[in-house]
Design an enzyme around this catalytic site. Structure first.
Site, PDB file in Angstrom:
ATOM      1  N   ASN A   1     -36.063  16.547  40.280  1.00 35.44           N
ATOM      2  CA  ASN A   1     -35.755  15.987  38.840  1.00 35.44           C
ATOM      3  C   ASN A   1     -37.133  15.953  38.435  1.00 35.44           C
ATOM      4  O   ASN A   1     -38.100  15.229  38.967  1.00 35.44           O
ATOM      5  CB  ASN A   1     -35.229  14.404  38.781  1.00 35.44           C
ATOM      6  CG  ASN A   1     -35.327  13.614  37.473  1.00 35.44           C
ATOM      7  OD1 ASN A   1     -36.556  14.116  36.634  1.00 35.44           O
ATOM      8  ND2 ASN A   1     -34.394  12.893  37.170  1.00 35.44           N
TER       9      ASN A   1
ATOM     10  N   GLU B   1     -33.266  16.947  34.627  1.00 32.51           N
ATOM     11  CA  GLU B   1     -34.123  16.236  33.499  1.00 32.51           C
ATOM     12  C   GLU B   1     -35.086  17.229  33.069  1.00 32.51           C
ATOM     13  O   GLU B   1     -36.221  16.852  32.874  1.00 32.51           O
ATOM     14  CB  GLU B   1     -34.560  15.047  33.959  1.00 32.51           C
ATOM     15  CG  GLU B   1     -34.772  14.232  32.865  1.00 32.51           C
ATOM     16  CD  GLU B   1     -35.233  12.588  33.188  1.00 32.51           C
ATOM     17  OE1 GLU B   1     -35.734  11.947  32.372  1.00 32.51           O
ATOM     18  OE2 GLU B   1     -35.455  12.245  34.426  1.00 32.51           O
TER      19      GLU B   1
ATOM     20  N   TYR C   1     -27.307  15.511  37.377  1.00 28.87           N
ATOM     21  CA  TYR C   1     -28.113  14.566  36.995  1.00 28.87           C
ATOM     22  C   TYR C   1     -26.943  13.461  36.614  1.00 28.87           C
ATOM     23  O   TYR C   1     -26.796  13.542  35.188  1.00 28.87           O
ATOM     24  CB  TYR C   1     -29.036  15.181  35.936  1.00 28.87           C
ATOM     25  CG  TYR C   1     -29.859  14.076  35.225  1.00 28.87           C
ATOM     26  CD1 TYR C   1     -30.437  13.174  36.045  1.00 28.87           C
ATOM     27  CD2 TYR C   1     -30.334  14.122  33.890  1.00 28.87           C
ATOM     28  CE1 TYR C   1     -31.321  11.848  35.664  1.00 28.87           C
ATOM     29  CE2 TYR C   1     -31.126  13.208  33.381  1.00 28.87           C
ATOM     30  CZ  TYR C   1     -31.636  12.211  34.314  1.00 28.87           C
ATOM     31  OH  TYR C   1     -32.475  11.026  33.571  1.00 28.87           O
TER      32      TYR C   1
ATOM     33  N   ASP D   1     -30.162  14.200  41.237  1.00 22.46           N
ATOM     34  CA  ASP D   1     -30.269  12.918  41.061  1.00 22.46           C
ATOM     35  C   ASP D   1     -29.210  12.157  40.879  1.00 22.46           C
ATOM     36  O   ASP D   1     -28.404  12.220  39.749  1.00 22.46           O
ATOM     37  CB  ASP D   1     -31.247  12.910  39.782  1.00 22.46           C
ATOM     38  CG  ASP D   1     -31.669  11.395  39.492  1.00 22.46           C
ATOM     39  OD1 ASP D   1     -31.217  10.398  40.068  1.00 22.46           O
ATOM     40  OD2 ASP D   1     -32.558  11.276  38.355  1.00 22.46           O
TER      41      ASP D   1
ATOM     42  N   ASN E   1     -28.856   8.809  40.924  1.00 21.56           N
ATOM     43  CA  ASN E   1     -29.003   7.461  40.137  1.00 21.56           C
ATOM     44  C   ASN E   1     -28.269   6.299  40.845  1.00 21.56           C
ATOM     45  O   ASN E   1     -28.027   5.251  40.085  1.00 21.56           O
ATOM     46  CB  ASN E   1     -28.732   7.565  38.571  1.00 21.56           C
ATOM     47  CG  ASN E   1     -29.990   7.894  37.751  1.00 21.56           C
ATOM     48  OD1 ASN E   1     -30.863   6.982  37.851  1.00 21.56           O
ATOM     49  ND2 ASN E   1     -29.649   8.962  36.898  1.00 21.56           N
TER      50      ASN E   1
ATOM     51  N   ASP F   1     -41.783  11.527  37.975  1.00 21.09           N
ATOM     52  CA  ASP F   1     -41.577  10.414  38.804  1.00 21.09           C
ATOM     53  C   ASP F   1     -40.796  10.419  40.094  1.00 21.09           C
ATOM     54  O   ASP F   1     -40.542   9.414  40.534  1.00 21.09           O
ATOM     55  CB  ASP F   1     -41.192   9.332  37.978  1.00 21.09           C
ATOM     56  CG  ASP F   1     -39.950   9.389  36.986  1.00 21.09           C
ATOM     57  OD1 ASP F   1     -39.605  10.819  37.149  1.00 21.09           O
ATOM     58  OD2 ASP F   1     -39.466   8.636  36.144  1.00 21.09           O
ATOM     59  N   HIS F   2     -40.281  11.704  40.311  1.00 14.83           N
ATOM     60  CA  HIS F   2     -39.471  11.997  41.508  1.00 14.83           C
ATOM     61  C   HIS F   2     -40.199  12.986  42.177  1.00 14.83           C
ATOM     62  O   HIS F   2     -41.086  13.871  41.607  1.00 14.83           O
ATOM     63  CB  HIS F   2     -38.068  12.459  41.109  1.00 14.83           C
ATOM     64  CG  HIS F   2     -37.173  11.625  40.539  1.00 14.83           C
ATOM     65  ND1 HIS F   2     -35.890  11.129  41.004  1.00 14.83           N
ATOM     66  CD2 HIS F   2     -37.023  10.977  39.078  1.00 14.83           C
ATOM     67  CE1 HIS F   2     -35.121  10.407  40.235  1.00 14.83           C
ATOM     68  NE2 HIS F   2     -36.226  10.526  38.968  1.00 14.83           N
TER      69      HIS F   2
END
Length: 379
Positions: free
Chosen positions: A37, A87, A188, A239, A241, A360-361
């Site tokens: 991501n 993303e 995602y 991802d 989540n 941030d991943h």
């Protein structure tokens, strides 16, 4: 952050390694898959500097003074068959950025003869009601496939009919000799929130993003189950989540609000539950409200990182605004159907500040070695 993080393998076999014997040879098709991501593709195409990922010896250093390069990432990881990005945040009508990404992964001038080439496939949002933020630059996935792998094995790359947010891309491969048909998903998954979810056609509010997340679990599981019934082995990568268990969250697994717990339970049942229908317990009223009276049929999939590293604390998501490693979760995963799980020879999380890059991943990785019998004419 506590616990060891497994390092990525430095060297792996190329797509086929033959052991010569009279008339026939045993070979491996090695599928190296990276997933990341990237939280926006912009930094990867705005500049041509290629210092990012250039030296593994400096992987613990800050990346603040470097620019990421997709081509250098592919090179530094021995030219994997697949690189999945989530993303990417590209508008559906932004052909310029798509072309820039394709140039960024293609063979470069001056590279040695035989250096691998890649092709990029995009799935971008076309939902006018749920993908409007930031001028439409939200969500989106990109599947980058090494061209020789694509030419030999890939039957088609497709979207899914039940999502317009640009979250799912499926690579369907052909059966070649002893290599099975495979469906490899770049996903995602929806982040569950109390924000409204609107019908993609009418704009009518149909519940919350939590409701949509649960619906996507059911839709993706049904899509995977259909392919399994058609003889495909399935890989789901991206991802998710969701952090699955306490070992996957630091300092703690998220348990509030309660809906996150229900989302986690639903995901576990659908993707890791027994392949036979599982009746819901009598007191599981919240899950009954989600699933109705029908039992949930599990896919029995395998989380390859957790299979190979059952007790390792390692994380893929590190929120901005906090010191690196003080709050993190393993929400990025690679899952496979049971028939492929024994073929997974390695799985890693590239969890250092240097691997983090502009996102941030951090990237995750898995390698599948699939035996095949090869005759002399099989190129």
């Amino acid at each position: 952050m506590t616990g060891a993080i497994s390092p990525p393998p430095l060297k792996r076999r190329r797509i086929a390694t033959e052991t010569p014997v009279p008339h026939m040879a045993t070979a491996f098709v090695t599928i190296d898959l990276y997933s990341w991501n990237v939280n926006g593709i912009g930094p990867f195409v705005q500049q041509s500097i290629t210092t990012f990922f250039k030296s593994t010896s400096n992987s613990g250093a800050s990346s603040a003074d470097t620019s990421p390069s997709l081509r250098e990432f592919l090179r530094s990881h021995s030219w994997p068959a697949l690189l999945f990005l989530q993303e990417v945040k590209i508008r559906a009508d932004d052909t310029q950025t798509r072309r820039a990404v394709q140039r960024a992964v293609s063979r470069q001038a001056g590279e040695a003869e035989g250096t691998p080439d890649y092709v990029a496939h995009f799935t971008l949002p076309n939902d006018p009601h749920n993908a409007r933020g930031f001028g439409g630059k939200v969500y989106g996935v990109c599947s980058i496939i090494r061209k020789d792998f694509s030419d030999k094995y890939v039957e088609r790359v497709r979207d899914v009919t039940w999502d317009q947010e640009g979250r799912f891309s499926v690579i369907e491969t052909k059966a070649v000799v002893n290599v099975p048909k495979m469906a490899i998903y770049n996903v995602y998954m929806v982040n569950g929130t109390d924000n409204p979810y609107k019908d993609a056609l009418t704009g009518e509010v149909k519940g919350t993003r939590h409701d949509r997340k649960l619906a996507v679990h059911a839709l993706l599981a049904a899509d995977c189950g259909k392919l399994v019934n058609e003889g495909y082995e399935v890989i789901v990568s991206g991802d998710i989540n969701i952090a699955r268990a306490p070992v996957d969250g630091h300092p703690n697994l998220r348990t509030t609000p309660q809906q996150h717990v229900l989302n986690r339970q639903d995901f576990e049942r659908r993707f890791f539950g027994t392949p036979n229908p599982v009746a819901l317990t009598a007191d599981d009223h919240a899950m009954k409200a989600i699933a109705g009276s029908s039992p949930i049929t599990g896919l029995g999939m395998v989380d390859v990182y957790r299979k190979l590293h059952p007790n390792t604390r390692a994380y893929s998501y590190f929120p901005r605004g906090r010191p690196f490693g003080t709050s993190c979760d393993r929400v990025d995963m690679i899952l496979c159907t049971p028939g492929l799980s024994a073929n997974c020879t390695n799985a890693s999380i590239l969890g250092t500040p240097g691997d983090r890059g502009p996102s941030d991943h951090v990237p995750i990785y898995a390698s599948f070695d699939i035996d095949k019998i090869q005759d002399p004419g099989d190129g």
